[in-house]
Design a protein around this motif. Sequence first.
Motif, mmCIF file in Angstrom:
data_model
loop_
_atom_site.group_PDB
_atom_site.id
_atom_site.type_symbol
_atom_site.label_atom_id
_atom_site.label_comp_id
_atom_site.label_asym_id
_atom_site.label_seq_id
_atom_site.Cartn_x
_atom_site.Cartn_y
_atom_site.Cartn_z
ATOM 1 N N UNK A 1 0.839 -1.376 0.034
ATOM 2 C CA UNK A 1 -0.035 0.042 0.017
ATOM 3 C C UNK A 1 0.836 1.361 -0.182
ATOM 4 N N UNK A 2 1.943 1.187 0.856
ATOM 5 C CA UNK A 2 2.761 2.185 0.999
ATOM 6 C C UNK A 2 3.512 2.320 -0.759
ATOM 7 N N UNK A 3 3.928 1.507 -1.187
ATOM 8 C CA UNK A 3 4.417 1.559 -2.550
ATOM 9 C C UNK A 3 3.572 2.329 -3.661
ATOM 10 N N UNK A 4 2.525 1.786 -3.610
ATOM 11 C CA UNK A 4 1.308 2.218 -4.365
ATOM 12 C C UNK A 4 1.196 3.717 -4.003
ATOM 13 N N UNK A 5 1.175 4.117 -2.780
ATOM 14 C CA UNK A 5 0.817 5.589 -2.469
ATOM 15 C C UNK A 5 1.871 6.433 -2.732
ATOM 16 N N UNK B 1 9.055 4.024 -2.654
ATOM 17 C CA UNK B 1 8.586 3.851 -1.199
ATOM 18 C C UNK B 1 9.690 4.879 -0.330
ATOM 19 N N UNK B 2 11.095 5.350 -0.880
ATOM 20 C CA UNK B 2 11.778 5.999 -0.151
ATOM 21 C C UNK B 2 11.358 7.286 0.125
ATOM 22 N N UNK B 3 10.214 7.697 -0.485
ATOM 23 C CA UNK B 3 9.586 9.091 -0.461
ATOM 24 C C UNK B 3 9.034 9.377 0.806
ATOM 25 N N UNK B 4 8.764 8.067 1.588
ATOM 26 C CA UNK B 4 8.199 8.098 2.984
ATOM 27 C C UNK B 4 9.012 9.056 4.035
ATOM 28 N N UNK B 5 10.247 9.084 3.403
ATOM 29 C CA UNK B 5 11.283 9.839 4.478
ATOM 30 C C UNK B 5 11.166 11.238 4.296
ATOM 31 N N UNK B 6 10.488 11.873 3.221
ATOM 32 C CA UNK B 6 10.253 13.142 2.886
ATOM 33 C C UNK B 6 9.101 13.595 3.272
ATOM 34 N N UNK B 7 8.049 12.672 3.504
ATOM 35 C CA UNK B 7 6.531 12.955 3.897
ATOM 36 C C UNK B 7 6.566 13.410 5.114
ATOM 37 N N UNK B 8 5.469 14.452 5.235
ATOM 38 C CA UNK B 8 5.250 14.936 6.713
ATOM 39 C C UNK B 8 4.393 13.985 7.427
ATOM 40 N N UNK B 9 4.111 13.979 8.799
ATOM 41 C CA UNK B 9 3.542 13.181 9.649
ATOM 42 C C UNK B 9 2.030 13.294 9.381
ATOM 43 N N UNK B 10 1.641 14.306 9.139
ATOM 44 C CA UNK B 10 0.237 14.599 8.462
ATOM 45 C C UNK B 10 0.007 13.944 7.292
ATOM 46 N N UNK B 11 0.999 13.969 6.436
ATOM 47 C CA UNK B 11 0.691 12.977 5.143
ATOM 48 C C UNK B 11 0.387 11.488 5.492
ATOM 49 N N UNK B 12 1.305 11.006 6.345
ATOM 50 C CA UNK B 12 1.769 9.653 6.583
ATOM 51 C C UNK B 12 0.208 9.399 7.343
ATOM 52 N N UNK B 13 -0.295 10.173 8.329
ATOM 53 C CA UNK B 13 -1.713 9.817 8.770
ATOM 54 C C UNK B 13 -3.115 10.029 7.963
ATOM 55 N N UNK B 14 -2.820 10.464 6.744
ATOM 56 C CA UNK B 14 -4.003 10.431 5.862
ATOM 57 C C UNK B 14 -3.988 9.300 4.959
ATOM 58 N N UNK B 15 -2.948 8.448 5.089
ATOM 59 C CA UNK B 15 -2.875 7.068 4.263
ATOM 60 C C UNK B 15 -3.977 6.244 4.223
ATOM 61 N N UNK B 16 -4.891 5.789 3.574
ATOM 62 C CA UNK B 16 -5.932 4.980 3.597
ATOM 63 C C UNK B 16 -5.430 3.629 3.773
ATOM 64 N N UNK B 17 -6.318 2.734 4.667
ATOM 65 C CA UNK B 17 -6.134 1.316 4.592
ATOM 66 C C UNK B 17 -5.175 0.890 5.473
ATOM 67 N N UNK B 18 -4.721 1.864 6.284
ATOM 68 C CA UNK B 18 -3.517 1.375 7.219
ATOM 69 C C UNK B 18 -3.816 2.036 8.721
ATOM 70 N N UNK B 19 -4.104 1.149 9.589
ATOM 71 C CA UNK B 19 -4.565 1.388 10.882
ATOM 72 C C UNK B 19 -3.638 2.426 11.829
#
Length: 366
Positions: free
Chosen positions: A23-27, A31-49
């Motif tokens: 799911x993270x790869x698709x988003x 996938x390395x882009x998660x390191x440059x993502x804000x906390x708010x952006x991570x919290x907005x990801x659908x399908x992950x608790x």
Amino acid sequence: MDNRDTLIWLNNIRGVSNKIIEKLEKYYVDIKNIWYSSNDDILRIQGINEKTKLEIIKLKDYSYYERIMENVDKLGIKVVTIYDNNFPNRLRHIYNCPKVLYIKGDLLIEDHISIAIVGSRKVTAYGKWAAEKFATELAKIGVTTISGMAKGVDTDVHRSTIKSNGRTIAVLGSGLDVIYPKSNKNLYEEIIYNGCVMSEFPLGTQPFAYNFPQRNRIVSGLSLGVVVIEAGEKSGSLITAQHALEQGKDVFALPGNINSIYSIGTNKLIKDGAKLLLSLDDIIEEIIELKDISKKINVDNRNIIDYEELSEKEVQIFKCIQEGTIHLDMISYKTGINISSVTSILTILEIKGIIKQLPGKLFSVK
């Protein structure tokens, strides 16, 4: 942090499964882009608790990744990811493909020619004999055996392969630093020098019951086919067989006594269409990759016997046993040699290491 590093980091975060990584790869595409993502952006990801997302945010720290790599290096463990060229090709195409593998020992090109052998932890004398027989015969023609290092059949498979100077792979349901069962600590070390131990679980992972059905898809996924020696009605070996069928692999089942609870699973597999396993030839005939190997080796004479070193009666009795596992009384009947003499000769043949006695006065070629 590149995609590979990020994958290893994510694999070590509690709650992050292969499906969540997908799911993270698709988003993120990369996938390395998660390191440059804000906390708010991570919290907005659908399908992950929420709990898992908070854990990702909490551990989004390069020093955490460094500690992971320091620990695996300290233990001499190799980390292979799906982004690496040396990731096993067969595993790339299975359902719920593992993203990261931890390997201790060496996974070689020749291990591509491999057969998985699985079975009951509470193995019977018959199952032990069969596990040793097929592991030994496969090792002698250069086939790598794969199993799970559990008690019973798995242990017999690994030990017999090593004893026959073959290569074997153990796929664990725990981290590579958690040896389970503990009684197999010495076996664990032997496997490392005669193949490798492997796990998709990060260091420190305990052998939780739910890990084993998950690891079974790797056991079958790595192999050309799966042999089931003994299995109860709800055995984990049947899960491995099911994975194998879903992956398009051949499944071979050893027939057993209809009164044995340890043969209910294998007999049912045969009833449902699994290949009946009576000899190594049954495997070779079905798997094309093994046919080329078998042409170079006389499979029917894996144990070369110098008949000049045997007496006439010893040869007569040995050839009788070569036809298949046989009872003492039947040996006497077929050879015409009295029971007393047969018993003495069998003892001599056992001492010479060319036959073995099974429970119930049964005898087989060693």
